[in-house]
Scaffold this motif. Sequence first.
Motif, short mmCIF file in Angstrom:
data_model
loop_
_atom_site.label_atom_id
_atom_site.label_comp_id
_atom_site.label_asym_id
_atom_site.label_seq_id
_atom_site.Cartn_x
_atom_site.Cartn_y
_atom_site.Cartn_z
N SER A 86 0.78 -1.24 0.00
CA SER A 86 0.00 0.00 0.00
C SER A 86 0.82 1.30 0.00
O SER A 86 0.23 2.37 -0.04
CB SER A 86 -0.92 0.01 1.23
N THR A 131 -8.55 2.58 -4.17
CA THR A 131 -8.04 3.90 -3.76
C THR A 131 -8.38 4.99 -4.78
O THR A 131 -8.55 4.69 -5.98
CB THR A 131 -6.49 3.82 -3.62
N ASP A 132 -8.40 6.22 -4.34
CA ASP A 132 -8.64 7.35 -5.27
C ASP A 132 -7.45 7.56 -6.21
O ASP A 132 -7.57 8.25 -7.21
CB ASP A 132 -8.96 8.64 -4.50
N GLU A 133 -6.28 6.98 -5.86
CA GLU A 133 -5.08 7.24 -6.68
C GLU A 133 -5.20 6.68 -8.09
O GLU A 133 -4.46 7.08 -8.98
CB GLU A 133 -3.83 6.66 -6.00
N TYR A 156 2.30 1.68 -7.58
CA TYR A 156 1.22 1.31 -6.65
C TYR A 156 -0.15 1.56 -7.29
O TYR A 156 -0.99 0.66 -7.35
CB TYR A 156 1.34 2.10 -5.33
N ASN A 185 -7.20 9.43 1.33
CA ASN A 185 -6.19 9.13 2.38
C ASN A 185 -6.83 8.94 3.75
O ASN A 185 -7.54 9.82 4.23
CB ASN A 185 -5.20 10.29 2.50
N LEU A 196 2.61 9.53 5.93
CA LEU A 196 2.96 10.88 6.38
C LEU A 196 2.60 11.17 7.85
O LEU A 196 3.46 11.63 8.62
CB LEU A 196 2.29 11.94 5.48
N PRO A 211 10.45 15.05 7.23
CA PRO A 211 10.75 15.22 5.80
C PRO A 211 9.50 15.58 5.00
O PRO A 211 8.52 14.84 4.99
CB PRO A 211 11.26 13.82 5.39
N TYR A 213 8.22 16.38 1.22
CA TYR A 213 8.64 16.25 -0.17
C TYR A 213 8.38 17.54 -0.94
O TYR A 213 7.28 18.13 -0.81
CB TYR A 213 7.89 15.11 -0.88
N ARG A 220 -3.96 16.42 -0.23
CA ARG A 220 -4.65 15.14 -0.03
C ARG A 220 -5.95 15.42 0.70
O ARG A 220 -6.09 16.41 1.43
CB ARG A 220 -3.77 14.18 0.80
N ARG A 287 9.06 13.32 -4.20
CA ARG A 287 8.73 11.95 -4.63
C ARG A 287 8.70 11.93 -6.16
O ARG A 287 8.16 12.87 -6.78
CB ARG A 287 7.36 11.59 -4.06
N HIS A 290 5.32 12.68 -8.27
CA HIS A 290 4.42 13.01 -7.15
C HIS A 290 3.09 13.62 -7.63
O HIS A 290 3.08 14.72 -8.20
CB HIS A 290 5.16 14.02 -6.26
N TYR A 347 15.19 8.01 3.21
CA TYR A 347 15.49 9.38 3.66
C TYR A 347 16.97 9.63 3.91
O TYR A 347 17.35 10.76 4.21
CB TYR A 347 14.71 9.69 4.95
#
Length: 350
Positions: A86, A131-133, A156, A185, A196, A211, A213, A220, A287, A290, A347
């Motif tokens: 995921s 997922t919405d992605e 993913y 999310n 995150l 961190p 990005y 989100r 990313r 991204h 990282y």
Amino acid sequence: MKKILITGGAGFIGSHVITRFVKKYPDYQVFNLDKLTYAGNLENLKDIEGHSNYHFIKGDIVDDAFVSQIFEQYQFDGVIHLAAESHVDRSILSPNEFIFTNIVGTVNLLNAARKIWDDAFKEKLFYHISTDEVYGSLGETGLFIETTAYDPRSPYSASKASSDHIVRAYFHTYKLPVVLSNCSNNYGPFQFPEKLIPLAINNIKHMKQIPIYGKGENVRDWLYVEDHANAIDLIFHQGITGETYNIGGNNEWQNIELIRMLCEIMDAKLDREPGTSAELITFVKDRAGHDLRYAIDSSKIQDQLGWSPSLDFKLGLEKTVDWYLGHEQWMDHLTSGEYLNYYNKQYGKR
Ligand code: NAD
Ligand code: DAU
């Protein structure tokens, strides 16, 4: 009496779904099939592990012989399929596992359900959690609706999109009773600290850099995990076969704004001078690929099934911070071993 198979029940969202089903539906026999990857943790299920209607099966959905054998053995009436790799950053570092689990694993479950149900589909259901992605990335305006064209952009999201297409193909070709949902999310207790919000909570607590990005401008749409579990319950019981439901929090935040609010909350909870935690914010390399913005239009599930998000975001974040600060041991178990290897690779050593 119903026998329900929930895959990925030792993960973040799965453990909330399992706990809800085991407690709310004592007449159901709930089976949790999980490989216990780095993301699977039986400590998430302590609350229900002794219940007589809960059963754990350790196994890999990529192993088709094993999947088919457990369907033959237990004769499940319903499946809620959450098991997946995921995390987007891990899919960028190493995509193959995503293809095996998210695509091949889903096909194995579909085949096994189809075989045991053998065209006798009354009161059977295969519910695929997505997922919405899969819809890709939005610009500054607009919302994803159920008919938005798919445009996945990470290994993913491409693997999830692929599995969604295959689930729908089994509905159209074989009439397998399926339902799907695509959610934004999630945040809340039991989320693995590679994502995150729990990563930032853990770093803030230990005064480590947070961190962010790129410039932190990505947006989100955040939803409290219990609200997602509630939507899954409603869709499983009242959703229309063949349909897809979008689920979202109507709660968009730029990453940097979210982290600033989290820092303020944690300064207060940890008795720190205001502004102390925000000094940990560190902008790092973006990313790859991204996605700029995700945002969900959830009016279909709201109008048709009466669902709505229940929790104000600030309250939800406070509740989440309290949970993580109160479960130090849970976090310490996860952040040793494999997590450290991943963290240093992603990282660098900080
Ligand atoms: P997670 O990574 O926390 O948990 C995944 C679970 O699946 C783990 O328990 C893991 O052990 C198990 N698993 C992985 N590979 C397996 C395999 N081959 N066989 C059996 N079990 C395996 O994931 P999550 O965040 O709880 O997400 C659950 C589902 O919800 C996923 O399908 C994800 O795509 C979807 N989703 C997640 C979010 C989110 O914000 N986290 C939002 C929308 C949709
Ligand atoms: O939209 C639903 C998806 O949400 C789920 O399908 C995924 O399983 C889930 O992981 C999540 O994907 P994101 O990539 O949006 O979540 P993540 O927590 O990894 O990142 C949230 C945002 O924060 C994203 O814009 C990247 C950024 N980020 C993330 C990490 C881990 C950072 O700036 N720094 C970080 O260290």
